[in-house]
Scaffold this active site. Structure first.
Site, mmCIF file in Angstrom:
data_model
loop_
_atom_site.group_PDB
_atom_site.id
_atom_site.type_symbol
_atom_site.label_atom_id
_atom_site.label_comp_id
_atom_site.label_asym_id
_atom_site.label_seq_id
_atom_site.Cartn_x
_atom_site.Cartn_y
_atom_site.Cartn_z
ATOM 1 N N ASP A 13 -70.445 3.322 39.781
ATOM 2 C CA ASP A 13 -70.091 4.838 39.347
ATOM 3 C C ASP A 13 -70.879 5.990 39.609
ATOM 4 O OD1 ASP A 13 -68.070 3.401 37.765
ATOM 5 O OD2 ASP A 13 -69.472 3.109 36.074
ATOM 6 N N LYS A 16 -68.971 7.614 44.218
ATOM 7 C CA LYS A 16 -68.513 7.085 45.800
ATOM 8 C C LYS A 16 -67.288 7.842 45.991
ATOM 9 C CE LYS A 16 -68.647 2.965 44.205
ATOM 10 N NZ LYS A 16 -69.437 3.096 42.935
ATOM 11 N N GLY A 40 -63.293 2.157 39.430
ATOM 12 C CA GLY A 40 -62.444 3.213 39.114
ATOM 13 C C GLY A 40 -63.255 4.230 39.903
ATOM 14 N N HIS A 41 -62.534 4.916 40.728
ATOM 15 C CA HIS A 41 -63.180 5.937 41.873
ATOM 16 C C HIS A 41 -62.272 7.231 41.477
ATOM 17 C CE1 HIS A 41 -64.539 2.835 44.651
ATOM 18 N NE2 HIS A 41 -65.090 2.449 43.599
ATOM 19 N N GLN A 228 -68.149 -0.734 43.283
ATOM 20 C CA GLN A 228 -69.337 -1.039 42.469
ATOM 21 C C GLN A 228 -70.521 -0.595 43.132
ATOM 22 O OE1 GLN A 228 -66.948 -4.052 42.989
ATOM 23 N NE2 GLN A 228 -66.013 -2.933 41.478
HETATM 24 P P1 GDP Z 1 -67.308 5.943 41.520
HETATM 25 O O1 GDP Z 1 -66.827 4.670 40.717
HETATM 26 O O2 GDP Z 1 -68.586 5.835 42.329
HETATM 27 O O3 GDP Z 1 -66.243 6.596 42.267
HETATM 28 O O4 GDP Z 1 -67.730 6.953 40.133
HETATM 29 P P2 GDP Z 1 -66.800 7.411 39.116
HETATM 30 O O5 GDP Z 1 -65.686 7.952 39.374
HETATM 31 O O6 GDP Z 1 -66.470 6.037 38.237
HETATM 32 O O7 GDP Z 1 -67.738 8.230 38.224
HETATM 33 C C1 GDP Z 1 -68.238 9.518 38.519
HETATM 34 C C2 GDP Z 1 -68.005 10.680 37.728
HETATM 35 O O8 GDP Z 1 -68.788 11.665 38.081
HETATM 36 C C3 GDP Z 1 -66.645 11.049 37.970
HETATM 37 O O9 GDP Z 1 -66.040 11.322 36.716
HETATM 38 C C4 GDP Z 1 -66.592 12.232 38.872
HETATM 39 O O10 GDP Z 1 -65.485 13.066 38.837
HETATM 40 C C5 GDP Z 1 -67.913 13.010 38.317
HETATM 41 N N1 GDP Z 1 -68.598 13.510 39.238
HETATM 42 C C6 GDP Z 1 -68.906 13.535 40.614
HETATM 43 N N2 GDP Z 1 -69.625 14.184 40.976
HETATM 44 C C7 GDP Z 1 -70.116 14.809 40.157
HETATM 45 C C8 GDP Z 1 -71.229 15.940 40.100
HETATM 46 O O11 GDP Z 1 -71.819 16.339 41.003
HETATM 47 N N3 GDP Z 1 -71.558 16.335 38.759
HETATM 48 C C9 GDP Z 1 -70.671 15.922 37.668
HETATM 49 N N4 GDP Z 1 -70.852 16.550 36.453
HETATM 50 N N5 GDP Z 1 -69.722 15.139 37.712
HETATM 51 C C10 GDP Z 1 -69.338 14.713 39.002
HETATM 52 P P1 IMO Z 2 -66.961 1.182 40.630
HETATM 53 O O1 IMO Z 2 -66.563 0.763 41.881
HETATM 54 C C1 IMO Z 2 -69.626 0.264 37.181
HETATM 55 C C2 IMO Z 2 -69.567 -4.126 36.275
HETATM 56 C C3 IMO Z 2 -69.002 -4.384 34.662
HETATM 57 C C4 IMO Z 2 -69.873 -5.608 34.537
HETATM 58 C C5 IMO Z 2 -70.046 -6.141 35.701
HETATM 59 C C6 IMO Z 2 -68.988 -7.213 36.151
HETATM 60 O O2 IMO Z 2 -66.305 2.441 39.864
HETATM 61 O O3 IMO Z 2 -68.367 1.738 40.612
HETATM 62 P P2 IMO Z 2 -66.385 -7.522 36.740
HETATM 63 O O4 IMO Z 2 -65.382 -6.944 36.001
HETATM 64 O O5 IMO Z 2 -66.515 -6.757 37.787
HETATM 65 O O6 IMO Z 2 -66.395 -9.002 36.767
HETATM 66 O O7 IMO Z 2 -67.790 -6.942 35.822
HETATM 67 O O8 IMO Z 2 -69.928 -5.234 36.662
HETATM 68 N N1 IMO Z 2 -68.643 -3.195 37.090
HETATM 69 C C7 IMO Z 2 -68.689 -1.711 37.399
HETATM 70 N N2 IMO Z 2 -69.472 -1.031 36.653
HETATM 71 N N3 IMO Z 2 -68.703 0.703 38.253
HETATM 72 C C8 IMO Z 2 -67.668 -0.358 38.697
HETATM 73 O O9 IMO Z 2 -67.006 -0.143 39.804
HETATM 74 C C9 IMO Z 2 -67.925 -1.709 38.454
HETATM 75 N N4 IMO Z 2 -67.163 -2.863 38.601
HETATM 76 C C10 IMO Z 2 -67.705 -3.749 37.822
HETATM 77 O O10 IMO Z 2 -69.272 -3.296 33.699
HETATM 78 O O11 IMO Z 2 -71.184 -5.130 34.155
HETATM 79 MG MG MG Z 3 -66.343 4.114 38.864
#
Ligand code: GDP
Ligand code: IMO
Ligand code: MG
Length: 430
Positions: A13, A16, A40-41, A228
């Protein structure tokens, strides 16, 4: 042209999705190569927020080819729902999407097994998986006997194969006392359901390994999207509180089939602080007002499961380790805006363990549980920074904070993000 990979350097998270969406403009192909719908991106584009779990974050530019490669584990219903959702919102998904016939398929038994094993035999602390069947599917892939790949769904004899595996899974679940789960597995129903998915997915299915090898040899510009984060890597992360694939930079080649020699640039993505979802040690965790401030400002709730994310200070020991492990060239520091208003900021610069100070990241979680972070305290900044577009317009203390991260991690910062939107981005040198 060389391939670039984008790797999360913490526990996932790191934003990316935003980085991949930004860099897609300079690429012809975007590839997801490991993980599955545990990811979840988020991409915020043209005022709309999109959450992607299996489809690469390059999908918003129709001229770019999006590839879901062999190392991904696919939950067909989720993939199809994602395709439909994007289409209903006006995003083109058709010949621009290709899914590997080698990718392994997640079946209902994997999800039942995930529920059953997530907190079994892990020493009292659950792994806290996303319950998407990821680990059980990878386990069957490694075990081979019960594995079914996407391409298998189009082979003669698949009905019998699904019935055979389902029967075995029913017996093992029942043997473990999970009678309801066992009874829910109806082999015939599952075959029919998956035959339906196979038909709908057919236009997308192909040999992505060959496609990507051709692309490498023809010097196409490829962007590899990690899921991840490196601390969740099955071999090099905080085992057993990890995911079931190689989510650090070392997983790029095995998952995608792109030989390492073509990957000439690695961008490591970090949050300006740390978060973690699920179980496992987290030395810089702030289970207090600071953690709450970060969770609230950063909206730190899981994209997939909506679980509140655990929040804490930036851990330079951990990130330096994952930077080296992933062969990172440059950093993208995300969510810097979330730290506004904190009176002072801390960065973990070393660990204290058994009376000694070290910057080595431990191999065993028991040791990671025992370390005490050594912090350096830096001044915070009080003003909002979401509107800033040039490094030199950031408050001095924000620049000092970024400089300290770059120096501790040992890599330059190329991207700074100050909000979720594409525009809320600062490219270094500006
Ligand atoms: P990923 O899994 O690495 O793609 O990241 P996620 O989407 O799960 O979580 C990142 C969250 O931060 C999302 O809700 C984005 O919309 C949000 N986000 C991304 N860049 C920024 C930032 O610079 N500032 C803030 N406040 N939110 C951001
Ligand atoms: P993105 O791509 C954050 C974590 C789960 C758990 C561990 C194992 O959005 O960054 P799994 O279901 O993969 O067997 O769970 O890994 N986990 C993540 N945490 N972002 C993710 O993906 C994750 N995918 C798995 O919370 O601790
Ligand atoms: Mg994510």
């Amino acid at each position: 042209m060389p391939a670039t990979s984008v790797i999360g350097l913490q526990w996932g998270d790191e934003a990316k999705g935003k980085v991949v969406d930004l860099l897609t403009e300079q690429h012809e192909i975007v590839v997801r190569y490991q993980g599955g719908a545990n990811a979840g991106h988020t991409v915020v584009a043209n005022g709309q927020t999109y959450k992607l779990s299996l489809i690469p974050s390059g999908i918003f530019r129709p001229e770019v080819r999006c590839v879901v490669a062999a190392g991904v584990v696919i939950h067909p219903a989720t993939l199809l729902a994602e395709v439909e959702n994007l289409k209903s919102r006006g995003v083109y998904v058709g010949s621009n999407l290709m899914v590997s016939e080698r990718a392994h398929v997640i079946f209902p038994w994997h999800i039942e097994e995930d529920r059953l094993f997530n907190d079994a035999c892990t020493g009292g602390e659950a792994i806290g998986t996303t319950l998407r069947g990821i680990g059980p599917c990878y386990r069957d892939k490694a075990g081979r006997s019960f594995a079914i790949r996407l391409g298998d769904l189009y082979r003669p004899g698949i009905a019998d194969r699904i019935a055979q595996v389902a029967e075995f899974k029913r017996k093992t679940l029942a043997g473990l006392g999970a009678h309801e789960a066992a009874a829910s597995l109806d082999p015939d129903g599952i075959y029919k359901e998956y035959a339906g998915y196979a038909e709908r997915l057919q236009p997308f299915v192909g040999d992505t390994t060959d496609f990507l090898l051709d692309a490498c040899e023809n010097e196409k510009r490829i962007l590899l999207e990690g899921a991840q984060g490196a601390l969740l890597d099955i071999d090099h992360g905080t085992f057993p509180f990890v995911t079931a694939s190689n989510s650090s930079g070392v997983g790029v080649s095995s998952g995608s089939g792109v030989p390492g020699r073509y990957v000439t640039k690695v961008i490591g993505v970090v949050k300006a602080y740390s978060t973690r979802v699920g179980g496992g040690p987290f030395p810089t965790e702030q289970d207090n007002e600071t953690g709450q401030h970060i969770r609230q400002r950063g909206n730190e709730y899981g994209t997939v499961t909506r679980r509140p994310r655990r929040c804490g200070w930036f851990d330079a020991v951990a990130v330096r380790y994952t930077t080296r492990l992933s062969g990172v060239d440059a950093l993208a520091v995300m969510l810097l805006d979330v730290l506004s208003e904190l009176p002072e900021l801390r960065i973990c610069v070393a660990y204290e363990w058994k009376g000694k100070t070290t910057t080595r990241f431990p191999a065993h979680v028991d040791e990671l549980r025992e370390v005490q972070p050594v912090y350096e305290t830096l001044p915070g900044w009080q003003q909002e920074i979401s509107h800033v577009r040039r490094v030199r317009d950031l408050p001095l203390s924000a620049r000092a904070y970024l400089d300290r991260i770059a120096s501790l991690v040992g890599r330059p910062i190329e991207i700074v993000s100050v909000g979720p939107d594409r525009e809320q981005t600062i490219f270094a040198g500006q």
